[in-house]
Design an enzyme around this catalytic site. Sequence first.
Site, PDB file in Angstrom:
ATOM      1  N   GLY A  52       0.772  -1.243   0.000  1.00 54.12           N
ATOM      2  CA  GLY A  52       0.000   0.000   0.000  1.00 54.12           C
ATOM      3  C   GLY A  52       0.804   1.296   0.000  1.00 54.12           C
ATOM      4  O   GLY A  52       0.241   2.359   0.275  1.00 54.12           O
ATOM      5  N   TRP A  54       2.029   2.975  -2.554  1.00 56.58           N
ATOM      6  CA  TRP A  54       1.491   3.883  -3.585  1.00 56.58           C
ATOM      7  C   TRP A  54       0.149   4.456  -3.135  1.00 56.58           C
ATOM      8  O   TRP A  54      -0.163   5.612  -3.391  1.00 56.58           O
ATOM      9  CB  TRP A  54       1.313   3.147  -4.923  1.00 56.58           C
ATOM     10  CG  TRP A  54       2.582   2.876  -5.669  1.00 56.58           C
ATOM     11  CD1 TRP A  54       3.838   2.807  -5.156  1.00 56.58           C
ATOM     12  CD2 TRP A  54       2.713   2.641  -7.096  1.00 56.58           C
ATOM     13  NE1 TRP A  54       4.744   2.531  -6.159  1.00 56.58           N
ATOM     14  CE2 TRP A  54       4.085   2.424  -7.351  1.00 56.58           C
ATOM     15  CE3 TRP A  54       1.803   2.574  -8.146  1.00 56.58           C
ATOM     16  CZ2 TRP A  54       4.570   2.157  -8.640  1.00 56.58           C
ATOM     17  CZ3 TRP A  54       2.286   2.307  -9.432  1.00 56.58           C
ATOM     18  CH2 TRP A  54       3.652   2.109  -9.676  1.00 56.58           C
ATOM     19  N   ASP A  72      -5.783  -5.871  -4.766  1.00 62.28           N
ATOM     20  CA  ASP A  72      -4.678  -6.832  -4.710  1.00 62.28           C
ATOM     21  C   ASP A  72      -5.210  -8.205  -4.300  1.00 62.28           C
ATOM     22  O   ASP A  72      -6.249  -8.300  -3.641  1.00 62.28           O
ATOM     23  CB  ASP A  72      -3.602  -6.379  -3.709  1.00 62.28           C
ATOM     24  CG  ASP A  72      -2.233  -6.972  -4.027  1.00 62.28           C
ATOM     25  OD1 ASP A  72      -1.365  -6.229  -4.532  1.00 62.28           O
ATOM     26  OD2 ASP A  72      -2.018  -8.189  -3.798  1.00 62.28           O
ATOM     27  N   ASP A  88      -8.479 -10.769  -7.424  1.00 60.38           N
ATOM     28  CA  ASP A  88      -7.554 -11.131  -8.492  1.00 60.38           C
ATOM     29  C   ASP A  88      -7.919 -10.288  -9.718  1.00 60.38           C
ATOM     30  O   ASP A  88      -9.104 -10.159 -10.021  1.00 60.38           O
ATOM     31  CB  ASP A  88      -7.770 -12.624  -8.801  1.00 60.38           C
ATOM     32  CG  ASP A  88      -6.721 -13.196  -9.729  1.00 60.38           C
ATOM     33  OD1 ASP A  88      -6.221 -12.456 -10.602  1.00 60.38           O
ATOM     34  OD2 ASP A  88      -6.414 -14.398  -9.591  1.00 60.38           O
ATOM     35  N   ASP A 112       1.286  -1.655 -10.529  1.00 63.38           N
ATOM     36  CA  ASP A 112       2.642  -2.060 -10.126  1.00 63.38           C
ATOM     37  C   ASP A 112       2.647  -3.587 -10.004  1.00 63.38           C
ATOM     38  O   ASP A 112       3.415  -4.157  -9.230  1.00 63.38           O
ATOM     39  CB  ASP A 112       2.975  -1.392  -8.783  1.00 63.38           C
ATOM     40  CG  ASP A 112       4.463  -1.365  -8.471  1.00 63.38           C
ATOM     41  OD1 ASP A 112       5.279  -1.502  -9.400  1.00 63.38           O
ATOM     42  OD2 ASP A 112       4.817  -1.196  -7.281  1.00 63.38           O
ATOM     43  N   LYS A 152       3.865  -0.843 -14.573  1.00 60.81           N
ATOM     44  CA  LYS A 152       5.204  -1.444 -14.468  1.00 60.81           C
ATOM     45  C   LYS A 152       5.296  -2.560 -15.497  1.00 60.81           C
ATOM     46  O   LYS A 152       4.341  -3.323 -15.691  1.00 60.81           O
ATOM     47  CB  LYS A 152       5.398  -2.034 -13.074  1.00 60.81           C
ATOM     48  CG  LYS A 152       6.689  -2.854 -12.995  1.00 60.81           C
ATOM     49  CD  LYS A 152       7.152  -3.048 -11.606  1.00 60.81           C
ATOM     50  CE  LYS A 152       6.375  -4.090 -10.848  1.00 60.81           C
ATOM     51  NZ  LYS A 152       6.828  -4.110  -9.449  1.00 60.81           N
TER      52      LYS A 152
HETATM   53  C1  SAM Z   1       5.364  -4.817  -6.266  1.00 62.27           C
HETATM   54  S1  SAM Z   1       3.891  -5.224  -5.417  1.00 62.27           S
HETATM   55  C2  SAM Z   1       3.057  -3.655  -5.382  1.00 62.27           C
HETATM   56  C3  SAM Z   1       3.670  -2.666  -4.420  1.00 62.27           C
HETATM   57  C4  SAM Z   1       2.801  -1.432  -4.238  1.00 62.27           C
HETATM   58  N1  SAM Z   1       2.856  -0.578  -5.409  1.00 62.27           N
HETATM   59  C5  SAM Z   1       3.206  -0.616  -3.042  1.00 62.27           C
HETATM   60  O1  SAM Z   1       3.583   0.540  -3.193  1.00 62.27           O
HETATM   61  O2  SAM Z   1       3.117  -1.117  -1.913  1.00 62.27           O
HETATM   62  C6  SAM Z   1       3.003  -6.133  -6.621  1.00 62.27           C
HETATM   63  C7  SAM Z   1       1.646  -6.638  -6.167  1.00 62.27           C
HETATM   64  O3  SAM Z   1       0.963  -7.277  -7.254  1.00 62.27           O
HETATM   65  C8  SAM Z   1       0.042  -8.191  -6.661  1.00 62.27           C
HETATM   66  N2  SAM Z   1      -0.526  -9.150  -7.615  1.00 62.27           N
HETATM   67  C9  SAM Z   1       0.112 -10.123  -8.288  1.00 62.27           C
HETATM   68  N3  SAM Z   1      -0.752 -10.851  -9.040  1.00 62.27           N
HETATM   69  C10 SAM Z   1      -1.986 -10.297  -8.847  1.00 62.27           C
HETATM   70  C11 SAM Z   1      -3.294 -10.602  -9.337  1.00 62.27           C
HETATM   71  N4  SAM Z   1      -3.512 -11.619 -10.187  1.00 62.27           N
HETATM   72  N5  SAM Z   1      -4.336  -9.839  -8.929  1.00 62.27           N
HETATM   73  C12 SAM Z   1      -4.130  -8.820  -8.046  1.00 62.27           C
HETATM   74  N6  SAM Z   1      -2.912  -8.486  -7.540  1.00 62.27           N
HETATM   75  C13 SAM Z   1      -1.855  -9.212  -7.924  1.00 62.27           C
HETATM   76  C14 SAM Z   1       0.896  -8.886  -5.603  1.00 62.27           C
HETATM   77  O4  SAM Z   1       0.078  -9.519  -4.640  1.00 62.27           O
HETATM   78  C15 SAM Z   1       1.727  -7.707  -5.061  1.00 62.27           C
HETATM   79  O5  SAM Z   1       1.182  -7.218  -3.866  1.00 62.27           O
END
Ligand code: SAM
Length: 205
Positions: A52, A54, A72, A88, A112, A152
């Site tokens: 969280g 961002w 997420d 998802d 992201d 990203k």
């Molecule tokens: C790099 S982290 C994001 C960090 C965030 N921008 C922050 O500032 O805290 C990437 C996120 O993508 C989520 N993610 C991956 N696959 C996903 C999906 N199918 N649906 C939703 N979220 C997903 C992961 O659970 C993870 O929390």
Amino acid sequence: MKLADAKKDQYRKLAKENSYRSRAVYKLSQINKSYHILKNGMKIVDIGAAPGGWLQLASKLTGNTGLVIGIDLKEIEPIPSVITLKRDVDDRETLPTILEILGGKADLVLSDLAPNVSGLWEIDHLRQIDLTRKALEITKSILRQEGNALYKVFQGEATSEFVADTKKIFSEVILTKPDASRKQSSELYLLCRKYKPTKIYNNYL
Ligand SMILES: C[S@@+](CC[C@H](N)C(=O)[O-])C[C@H]1O[C@@H](n2cnc3c(N)ncnc32)[C@H](O)[C@@H]1O
């Protein structure tokens, strides 16, 4: 300690000092300093938002009149005035739920998204682009005309096709790598400006 590790550490330390949940916040903050994408009163949807960082920055910069929604797979600890959904991106119900909460269109979409990495670069790259394509599809239904998006991407063989697809629906696409993103990591951010919808996309409803 290698220079790259020292930098990673520096941003982690800063995040802790400033009560941000992730060092990733500095990537968004640096992109925002250059391109001014976060503004007071905006409606923002952040896809792949846990833990969280961002969301915290977006909420701070949009103020009381804005709306920030974070999605997420993982639970996101509550953040004042931010709406979070444990969903998802691939779930059919995700888009209608976002549209219902938005009650209109978003001004900005952030993504992201990153899969759990296997360490096998080609596989991780393709999975990450595949996920980000889901965010792009959602964007088509929720972003207002002339709105902006930030995605990203892990660089690799599928990146240029993804970039080409964003260029079909945005007037301008800028590839950027903020200082907080480690040099040896192959992630990049695509800043997509001025959405130009080509058809009505709310067809999930
Ligand atoms: C790099 S982290 C994001 C960090 C965030 N921008 C922050 O500032 O805290 C990437 C996120 O993508 C989520 N993610 C991956 N696959 C996903 C999906 N199918 N649906 C939703 N979220 C997903 C992961 O659970 C993870 O929390």
